[in-house]
Design a protein around this motif. Structure first.
Motif, PDB file in Angstrom:
ATOM      1  N   GLY A  38      32.282  57.315  83.507  1.00 42.29           N
ATOM      2  CA  GLY A  38      32.409  56.733  84.834  1.00 42.29           C
ATOM      3  C   GLY A  38      32.799  55.273  84.805  1.00 42.29           C
ATOM      4  N   PRO A  39      32.837  54.663  85.988  1.00 42.82           N
ATOM      5  CA  PRO A  39      33.257  53.259  86.088  1.00 42.82           C
ATOM      6  C   PRO A  39      32.217  52.323  85.468  1.00 42.82           C
ATOM      7  CG  PRO A  39      32.504  54.045  88.218  1.00 42.82           C
ATOM      8  CD  PRO A  39      32.509  55.232  87.302  1.00 42.82           C
ATOM      9  N   GLN A  40      32.707  51.189  85.025  1.00 45.19           N
ATOM     10  CA  GLN A  40      31.835  50.190  84.400  1.00 45.19           C
ATOM     11  C   GLN A  40      30.901  49.591  85.438  1.00 45.19           C
ATOM     12  OE1 GLN A  40      33.811  47.193  82.125  1.00 45.19           O
ATOM     13  NE2 GLN A  40      32.047  45.833  82.123  1.00 45.19           N
ATOM     14  N   PRO A  41      29.596  49.555  85.139  1.00 44.77           N
ATOM     15  CA  PRO A  41      28.657  48.915  86.060  1.00 44.77           C
ATOM     16  C   PRO A  41      28.876  47.405  86.091  1.00 44.77           C
ATOM     17  CG  PRO A  41      27.505  50.252  84.412  1.00 44.77           C
ATOM     18  CD  PRO A  41      28.936  50.170  84.009  1.00 44.77           C
ATOM     19  N   SER A  42      28.208  46.760  87.006  1.00 41.14           N
ATOM     20  CA  SER A  42      28.333  45.307  87.136  1.00 41.14           C
ATOM     21  C   SER A  42      27.674  44.595  85.954  1.00 41.14           C
ATOM     22  CB  SER A  42      27.659  44.844  88.431  1.00 41.14           C
ATOM     23  OG  SER A  42      26.251  45.034  88.321  1.00 41.14           O
ATOM     24  N   LEU A  43      28.030  43.324  85.798  1.00 40.95           N
ATOM     25  CA  LEU A  43      27.400  42.515  84.756  1.00 40.95           C
ATOM     26  C   LEU A  43      25.907  42.355  85.025  1.00 40.95           C
ATOM     27  CD1 LEU A  43      30.078  39.757  84.087  1.00 40.95           C
ATOM     28  CD2 LEU A  43      29.508  41.734  82.685  1.00 40.95           C
ATOM     29  N   ASP A  81      24.232  53.341  77.325  1.00 37.39           N
ATOM     30  CA  ASP A  81      25.705  53.432  77.340  1.00 37.39           C
ATOM     31  C   ASP A  81      26.427  52.097  77.232  1.00 37.39           C
ATOM     32  OD1 ASP A  81      25.713  56.223  77.423  1.00 37.39           O
ATOM     33  OD2 ASP A  81      25.568  56.256  79.604  1.00 37.39           O
ATOM     34  N   TRP A  82      25.814  51.154  76.503  1.00 30.77           N
ATOM     35  CA  TRP A  82      26.477  49.889  76.201  1.00 30.77           C
ATOM     36  C   TRP A  82      26.666  49.814  74.706  1.00 30.77           C
ATOM     37  CZ3 TRP A  82      28.361  46.991  80.035  1.00 30.77           C
ATOM     38  CH2 TRP A  82      27.800  47.109  81.308  1.00 30.77           C
ATOM     39  N   GLY A  83      27.886  49.536  74.260  1.00 28.33           N
ATOM     40  CA  GLY A  83      28.180  49.382  72.830  1.00 28.33           C
ATOM     41  C   GLY A  83      28.544  47.941  72.530  1.00 28.33           C
ATOM     42  N   GLN A  84      28.588  47.612  71.255  1.00 30.21           N
ATOM     43  CA  GLN A  84      28.958  46.255  70.869  1.00 30.21           C
ATOM     44  C   GLN A  84      30.389  46.229  70.355  1.00 30.21           C
ATOM     45  OE1 GLN A  84      25.677  45.059  68.200  1.00 30.21           O
ATOM     46  NE2 GLN A  84      25.657  43.250  69.495  1.00 30.21           N
TER      47      GLN A  84
END
Length: 88
Positions: A38-43, A81-84
């Motif tokens: 899905g779309p990227q969430p906000s910062l 669901d955050w990668g580096q």
């Protein structure tokens, strides 16, 4: 006596200066990027996820553990669901 102390001091100083100091390689700086569906969430959402992961890591691993603490934060972020990604 003073001359003997000075000789020992200079001898030790010469030994210390002649020894190469091994430097650990610097790791490249990284940023988190969205790897989920899905779309990227906000910062703001990413910051909240990271704060939750840091809090969880502080509960389970001492910050003085260094790599283990950072690894825990990174694994927690991956579950959210955050990668580096390395910055070049």
């Amino acid at each position: 006596m003073i001359i003997l102390v000075a000789i020992v001091y200079f001898a030790l100083a010469a030994c210390v200066e002649s020894q190469p100091i091994p430097l650990a390689p610097l790791s490249k700086p990284t940023v988190y990027e969205w790897i989920g569906p899905g779309p990227q969430p906000s910062l703001k959402s990413m910051a909240q996820d990271k704060a939750a992961c840091v809090h969880e890591a502080e509960q389970k691993v001492s910050r003085s553990a260094g790599d283990a603490w950072q690894t825990h934060v990174n694994l927690c972020m991956r579950t959210k669901d955050w990668g580096q990604k390395a910055i070049d």
